[in-house]
Design a protein around this motif. Structure first.
Motif, PDB file in Angstrom:
ATOM      1  N   PRO A 176       0.839  -1.204   0.000  1.00 33.84           N
ATOM      2  CA  PRO A 176       0.000   0.000   0.000  1.00 33.84           C
ATOM      3  C   PRO A 176       0.867   1.244   0.000  1.00 33.84           C
ATOM      4  CG  PRO A 176       0.032  -1.026   2.169  1.00 33.84           C
ATOM      5  CD  PRO A 176       0.695  -1.997   1.233  1.00 33.84           C
ATOM      6  N   MET A 177       0.366   2.303  -0.598  1.00 36.89           N
ATOM      7  CA  MET A 177       1.183   3.501  -0.811  1.00 36.89           C
ATOM      8  C   MET A 177       1.508   4.212   0.492  1.00 36.89           C
ATOM      9  SD  MET A 177      -0.136   4.878  -4.506  1.00 36.89           S
ATOM     10  CE  MET A 177       1.523   5.405  -4.942  1.00 36.89           C
ATOM     11  N   TYR A 178       0.694   4.031   1.511  1.00 41.43           N
ATOM     12  CA  TYR A 178       0.991   4.714   2.776  1.00 41.43           C
ATOM     13  C   TYR A 178       2.246   4.161   3.439  1.00 41.43           C
ATOM     14  CZ  TYR A 178      -1.205   0.734   5.218  1.00 41.43           C
ATOM     15  OH  TYR A 178      -1.519  -0.516   5.697  1.00 41.43           O
ATOM     16  N   PRO A 379      -6.487   1.715   2.136  1.00 43.36           N
ATOM     17  CA  PRO A 379      -6.621   1.063   0.832  1.00 43.36           C
ATOM     18  C   PRO A 379      -7.241  -0.327   0.910  1.00 43.36           C
ATOM     19  CG  PRO A 379      -4.345   0.999   1.578  1.00 43.36           C
ATOM     20  CD  PRO A 379      -5.084   1.890   2.526  1.00 43.36           C
ATOM     21  N   GLU A 380      -7.044  -1.005   2.054  1.00 41.31           N
ATOM     22  CA  GLU A 380      -7.606  -2.347   2.185  1.00 41.31           C
ATOM     23  C   GLU A 380      -9.132  -2.316   2.104  1.00 41.31           C
ATOM     24  OE1 GLU A 380      -5.624  -0.903   4.394  1.00 41.31           O
ATOM     25  OE2 GLU A 380      -3.735  -2.030   4.399  1.00 41.31           O
ATOM     26  N   ALA A 381      -9.740  -1.319   2.750  1.00 47.64           N
ATOM     27  CA  ALA A 381     -11.201  -1.199   2.720  1.00 47.64           C
ATOM     28  C   ALA A 381     -11.694  -0.873   1.313  1.00 47.64           C
ATOM     29  CB  ALA A 381     -11.656  -0.119   3.703  1.00 47.64           C
ATOM     30  N   PHE A 382     -10.961   0.000   0.609  1.00 50.02           N
ATOM     31  CA  PHE A 382     -11.346   0.352  -0.752  1.00 50.02           C
ATOM     32  C   PHE A 382     -11.218  -0.858  -1.670  1.00 50.02           C
ATOM     33  CE2 PHE A 382     -10.236   2.231  -4.958  1.00 50.02           C
ATOM     34  CZ  PHE A 382     -11.457   2.848  -5.207  1.00 50.02           C
ATOM     35  N   ALA A 383     -10.109  -1.613  -1.524  1.00 54.19           N
ATOM     36  CA  ALA A 383      -9.912  -2.806  -2.340  1.00 54.19           C
ATOM     37  C   ALA A 383     -11.010  -3.826  -2.079  1.00 54.19           C
ATOM     38  CB  ALA A 383      -8.543  -3.417  -2.059  1.00 54.19           C
ATOM     39  N   GLU A 384     -11.405  -3.960  -0.832  1.00 58.04           N
ATOM     40  CA  GLU A 384     -12.460  -4.914  -0.481  1.00 58.04           C
ATOM     41  C   GLU A 384     -13.783  -4.519  -1.115  1.00 58.04           C
ATOM     42  OE1 GLU A 384     -14.282  -8.217   0.956  1.00 58.04           O
ATOM     43  OE2 GLU A 384     -12.133  -7.750   0.951  1.00 58.04           O
TER      44      GLU A 384
END
Length: 517
Positions: A176-178, A379-384
């Motif tokens: 992830p970019m963060y 990003p994990e939530a967005f990907a999900e």
């Protein structure tokens, strides 16, 4: 559905540095971060495609070298982007040198303010001792969502790093970019750039396309093989031609495909229909590619069908229509494809987007606001959410089964949704199976020349029938295994009967010939 809103005229006034006000504002913010940063700190800057990121590169490089005397390194991931970035920097007054595969001499004694390089080439030159990373005080990364830059950044321990991307979301869930960048700076939005006249406004047309024959690869996006099977089918080619003629006829058009086979079939389709069309992919030799792009630029109503080559580094403002003749789960690719048509011209304040992959449903309209800060931080939530949507679109129909029904556009049938609607309308649930039977019957008949062929196709549907029956059983609640098996056998028997009767009627109609007046 097409949107009709007023678009303002593009402002002509730019600041002394050749920047528009929003660019100057963002440059000031970025340089403020650089001025307070410690060696090795990394920042990410988000700016939509067409927002003028290279102009901001130039502004930062000029200001940085003037104040610090240190060098700037601009990293790209493609050879074409190196040349284009270098040319724009030079045009804006930034002396620079391209580090490419032909560079064999040391760069330690050169006095350029700025260098432009591809990642692999730069890694090799550092390894050969031709580049001293310690002389570089600022690294600027173009298309920073690519993961190829990650390891190389550790070589520039004394430099501040600024990554630039239109979509601050890594396609690699493990990177992830963060984790690479400390902070995200969000630039002007697409809607803001449209309102101020810096980008053209899209008119969006989308068609519901059944994607249940598509399969996903290890990178999470739809595979080329399953996409080729779907988008080269007669039904999808007919839909593509219809959509073009309905919304883009005689307009300069870019068509994006997922596979070379599909793109070549698209070329044949439009060529046989009498439209000026060319095909381009990443195997096209450079001289031929240059000739095709020159033709595309000068031909007013040209159609260019392509694969994996025009999503970045391609700037042709006269494009008036972008057709997404593919589905993707990549929000970056989605924004890049549509952005190819968003360049503003005095005579072009709008452009057309035709979506044949349900991409608009997956990501929202291109110009709709997105909370990039939240996407960057979580990003994990967005990907999900993207994964959930892709999984929920349809259940998977194998590509080899899809190929048996080339004349059928809609193969799927949402049993549970049909059952819900039946109950909502106070109808019997059994109507769902009747509707499913009718669809399967039509599918078999419209893809067959004889009753024997149609019955063979019915046989190929056995697994699909079983899936539908299981979905129907779930809607009913607790039912016995024997009852489910009976439902499936009854369904197959009725399908055979319906196909036989309808094919007999069709044959009898042909033998009777046209009726006399």
């Amino acid at each position: 559905m097409e949107e009709k809103t007023k678009t303002t005229s593009r402002p002509d006034q730019v600041h002394a540095g050749g920047l528009y006000p929003y660019q100057e504002r963002d440059l000031d913010v970025l340089f403020g971060k650089i001025g307070r940063a410690r060696a090795g700190e990394r920042f990410l800057y988000q700016l939509p495609t067409g927002g003028g990121k290279t102009r901001i590169f130039a502004g930062i490089a000029k200001r940085f070298t003037a104040l610090t005397g240190q060098g700037v390194m601009v990293l790209t991931h493609r050879k074409e982007l190196c040349s284009q970035t270098s040319a724009v920097l030079r045009k804006l007054g930034v002396s620079n040198k391209i580090i490419d595969s032909s560079s064999r001499r040391s760069f330690r004694g050169l006095h350029q303010d700025c260098f432009v390089a591809m990642v692999e080439t730069l890694r090799n030159r550092i390894k050969d001792g031709l580049i001293d990373p310690g002389r570089v005080g600022l690294v600027i990364i173009d298309e920073a969502h690519h993961n190829s830059f990650h390891k190389l950044l550790d070589r520039f321990k004394a430099a501040v790093v600024i990554g630039v991307t239109a979509t601050p979301f890594s396609s690699n869930a493990d990177m992830p970019m963060y984790k690479t960048y400390r902070e995200l700076i969000v630039g002007e939005s697409i809607a803001g750039l449209i309102a101020s006249g810096h980008l053209a406004k899209p008119s969006n047309w989308r068609y519901d396309v059944e994607l249940n024959s598509l399969s996903r690869g290890i990178n999470g996006d739809f595979t080329i093989s399953s996409s080729d099977a779907l988008y080269s089918s007669p039904a999808m080619l007919d839909l593509l031609l219809h959509a073009y003629e309905a919304h883009s006829k005689n307009k300069k058009t870019l068509i994006f495909n997922n596979g070379i086979f599909t793109s070549r079939e698209v070329y044949k389709l439009f060529n046989e229909a009498g439209y000026p069309v060319r095909h381009l992919d990443n195997h096209t030799p450079p001289p031929e590619r240059a000739e095709i792009l020159k033709w595309f630029k000068k031909t007013r109503n040209a159609i260019l069908t392509s694969v994996s080559i025009l999503t970045t580094g391609f700037d042709e403002p006269t494009v008036r229509t972008v057709i997404l003749n593919r589905a993707t789960t990549s929000i970056t690719l989605y924004h890049q494809m549509i952005g190819r048509g968003a360049r503003w011209l005095p005579e072009k304040k709008t452009f057309t987007v035709i979506d044949l992959g349900n991409n608009t449903d997956r990501f929202g309209e291109w110009q709709a606001p997105l909370d990039w800060q939240t996407i960057f931080e979580r990003p994990e939530a967005f990907a999900e959410s993207l994964h959930y949507h892709a999984q929920g679109e349809t259940h998977a129909i194998p590509a080899d089964l899809r190929e048996k029904f080339p004349n059928t556009l809609q193969m799927g049938f949402d049993v549970q949704e049909a059952f819900r609607k039946a109950l909502e309308n106070k109808q019997k649930g059994s109507l769902v199976l009747r509707a499913s039977l009718r669809q399967h019957t039509i599918m078999c008949i419209e893809n067959s020349a004889s009753a024997e062929d149609a019955l063979m196709l019915a046989g190929a549907l056995q697994k699909e029938i079983g899936w539908r029956i299981r979905q129907y059983a779930k809607c009913l609640g607790k039912v016995t295994k024997n009852y489910t098996e009976w439902l499936a056998e009854d369904y197959r028997s009725k399908l055979t009967t319906m196909i036989t009767k309808l094919m007999q009627r069709r044959t009898a109609g042909r033998e009777a010939g046209p009726m006399s007046a």
